[in-house]
Design a protein around this motif. Structure first.
Motif, PDB file in Angstrom:
ATOM      1  N   THR A   1      41.159  46.960  45.568  1.00  0.00           N
ATOM      2  CA  THR A   1      42.436  47.001  46.281  1.00  0.00           C
ATOM      3  C   THR A   1      43.401  47.994  45.637  1.00  0.00           C
ATOM      4  O   THR A   1      43.307  48.312  44.452  1.00  0.00           O
ATOM      5  CB  THR A   1      43.126  45.620  46.281  1.00  0.00           C
TER       6      THR A   1
ATOM      7  N   TYR B   1      41.915  47.743  51.297  1.00  0.00           N
ATOM      8  CA  TYR B   1      40.943  46.797  50.761  1.00  0.00           C
ATOM      9  C   TYR B   1      39.561  47.370  51.059  1.00  0.00           C
ATOM     10  O   TYR B   1      39.170  47.493  52.232  1.00  0.00           O
ATOM     11  CB  TYR B   1      41.079  45.428  51.422  1.00  0.00           C
TER      12      TYR B   1
ATOM     13  N   THR C   1      38.022  40.197  43.262  1.00  0.00           N
ATOM     14  CA  THR C   1      38.393  41.577  42.991  1.00  0.00           C
ATOM     15  C   THR C   1      37.840  42.006  41.635  1.00  0.00           C
ATOM     16  O   THR C   1      37.211  41.223  40.924  1.00  0.00           O
ATOM     17  CB  THR C   1      39.922  41.754  43.001  1.00  0.00           C
TER      18      THR C   1
ATOM     19  N   THR D   1      48.827  41.068  46.277  1.00  0.00           N
ATOM     20  CA  THR D   1      47.684  41.416  45.422  1.00  0.00           C
ATOM     21  C   THR D   1      48.038  41.606  43.959  1.00  0.00           C
ATOM     22  O   THR D   1      47.151  41.857  43.147  1.00  0.00           O
ATOM     23  CB  THR D   1      47.034  42.722  45.922  1.00  0.00           C
TER      24      THR D   1
ATOM     25  N   LEU E   1      41.591  37.517  46.737  1.00  0.00           N
ATOM     26  CA  LEU E   1      42.385  37.815  47.919  1.00  0.00           C
ATOM     27  C   LEU E   1      42.598  36.538  48.728  1.00  0.00           C
ATOM     28  O   LEU E   1      41.942  35.524  48.489  1.00  0.00           O
ATOM     29  CB  LEU E   1      41.690  38.869  48.773  1.00  0.00           C
TER      30      LEU E   1
ATOM     31  N   GLN F   1      44.985  33.429  44.594  1.00  0.00           N
ATOM     32  CA  GLN F   1      45.789  34.453  45.252  1.00  0.00           C
ATOM     33  C   GLN F   1      47.193  33.922  45.411  1.00  0.00           C
ATOM     34  O   GLN F   1      47.403  32.730  45.635  1.00  0.00           O
ATOM     35  CB  GLN F   1      45.212  34.807  46.626  1.00  0.00           C
TER      36      GLN F   1
END
Length: 443
Positions: free
Chosen positions: A434, A424, A314, A302, A308, A295
């Motif tokens: 997201t 989220y 994700t 994002t 995250l 991240q």
């Protein structure tokens, strides 16, 4: 004690073959806890006549990710076989620790050597500066070269970005020659932002010691093969960064901020781009590193990270498992169907009144029908903007609300300006979808 027996030092130059020296160690010379033989990595043609990396005589097609602060162990679990770094030392871990973790997970590392960039003020006409950098990098190569997780050396990152002085590639050539002298067991490369004829022409004449080229592209990667042809590169290469459409490549609002893809759109694009750009060249493309197996804050928290900040995966992580293994995870991330604020989408130039209430809603589904929690977050639009992955600070969080409902009433900030509403959608296993919507608050 390191005993090196050189069998053949025929070195590859552009378009030729390198047969690298064999080395055996009793204890790794990089102060690692790993006790194993040095790995021999070479570049040669496979039985089909395609350029490939070979690790201890076994063909190695790179299926990897950019990873420096991220979850190394998860990369192996999701089907990756390698990762690349950008430097040998950072505020979190030293390269030895990174290599040790990689080795324990069965991963190979393309080790980044942090070469200074002209856009940060480095002057490649300054011989003293260039020499000082060379000596530091030589020391790094000497201390890491015998680690069994080492795949090769990436000399610098996007040294062509905003650069006028092509003498940077003279420095790359000198570093590459030093590496081949000090470490005959691993190939060298340098990474480029895109690929252009000016730089390629110079590299083909002045930087011939590197074993292959590395290219980094985002939304435009669908045109990779045409860009390579236009630049005149005919040799082997890796794609060392690719991923979400770049913030410079997307639609923008009336107040000039970039509109980010949803995690679903990114995941679909990852699969499509892998087929169009990576797999479409079996002859010279030796694999790729998707960006970013971690991240980071870059325009938003994002945009590029496949994880995250709390460690949740994700949809792009799921997509890469499908790319690498042909199978989806047993339990997939939720996915977003739609996201609206005041009955408008991110592309509708949403303007709201300061200090008033507005409705937002999201339609998310879970493949296994797991329960979904929704976290709503408002951030000011980032003003700490870097270039080429430079550090950016995260804006202050103004709203952070976690509820079970897929709709919420928000109070807009009282200060006029540009903001984003983030959503989220997370299942009960730490997997998230997201999206975010830019909006502008007016008096």
């Amino acid at each position: 004690t390191i005993a090196i027996e050189e069998k053949n030092t025929t070195m590859k130059r552009t378009g030729h073959i390198i047969v690298l020296a064999i080395a055996v160690v009793s204890v790794c010379g990089c102060n690692s806890n790993i006790n194993s033989a040095v790995v021999k990595v070479e570049l040669k043609l496979n039985e089909s006549g395609y350029n490939r990396l070979y690790v201890n005589n076994s063909e190695f097609y790179v299926e990897g990710a950019g990873l420096e602060f991220g979850n190394i162990e998860a990369l192996a679990e999701y089907g990756g076989n390698s990762f690349r770094t950008w430097r040998t030392r950072n505020e979190s871990e030293d390269a030895v620790e990174v290599l040790d973790r990689a080795h324990k997970s069965g991963l190979m590392v393309l080790m980044g050597l942090d070469v200074a960039r002209e856009r940060h003020g480095f002057d490649y006409n300054d011989a003293e500066q260039v020499k000082k950098q060379f000596e530091f990098l030589k020391g790094e190569v000497e201390r890491l070269k015998d680690h069994p997780a080492l795949l090769g050396w990436a000399i610098g990152n996007e040294l062509n970005l905003e650069a006028e002085n092509l003498k940077v590639y003279d420095a790359v050539e000198e570093i590459s020659r030093m590496i081949h002298d000090v470490d005959p067991n691993h190939p060298t490369t340098t990474t480029m932002a895109g690929i252009g004829k000016r730089e390629v022409d110079y590299i083909k004449e002045h930087c011939t010691d590197i074993d292959f080229l590395s290219i980094q592209m985002y939304g435009d990667i669908v045109n990779l093969q045409q860009r390579i042809s236009d630049a005149g590169w005919e040799g082997p290469y890796l794609v060392t960064e690719w991923g979400a459409t770049g913030h410079w490549e997307v639609a923008r609002t009336e107040w000039d901020v970039a509109i980010e893809q949803t995690s679903r759109e990114k995941a679909e694009a990852f699969i499509e781009r892998y087929e169009l750009a990576i797999r479409s060249d079996p002859v010279n493309c030796m694999g790729s590193y998707v960006f970013l197996w971690a991240q980071k804050q870059e325009r938003t928290p994002t945009w590029y990270g496949m994880f995250l900040a709390n460690g949740n995966v994700t949809e792009t992580v799921d997509a890469m498992q499908f790319v690498w293994t042909g199978a989806w995870p047993e339990n997939r991330c939720p996915t977003l169907e739609s996201f609206i604020l005041d009955d408008k989408t991110a592309y509708d130039n949403i303007r709201l009144k300061a200090g008033e209430k507005y409705q937002a809603s999201v339609l998310a589904t879970d493949y296994e029908n797991d329960p979904i929690m929704y976290r709503w977050e408002i951030l000011p639009e980032s003003t700490d903007l870097g270039m080429g992955g430079d550090y950016e600070s995260r804006p202050e969080t103004l709203l952070n609300m976690e509820i079970e409902r897929a709709e919420v009433e928000i109070d807009t900030p009282k200060t006029p300006g540009a903001y984003r509403l983030f959503i989220y959608a997370t299942d009960d296993g730490g997997r998230s979808a997201t999206a975010n919507i830019p909006f502008f608050v007016e008096e």
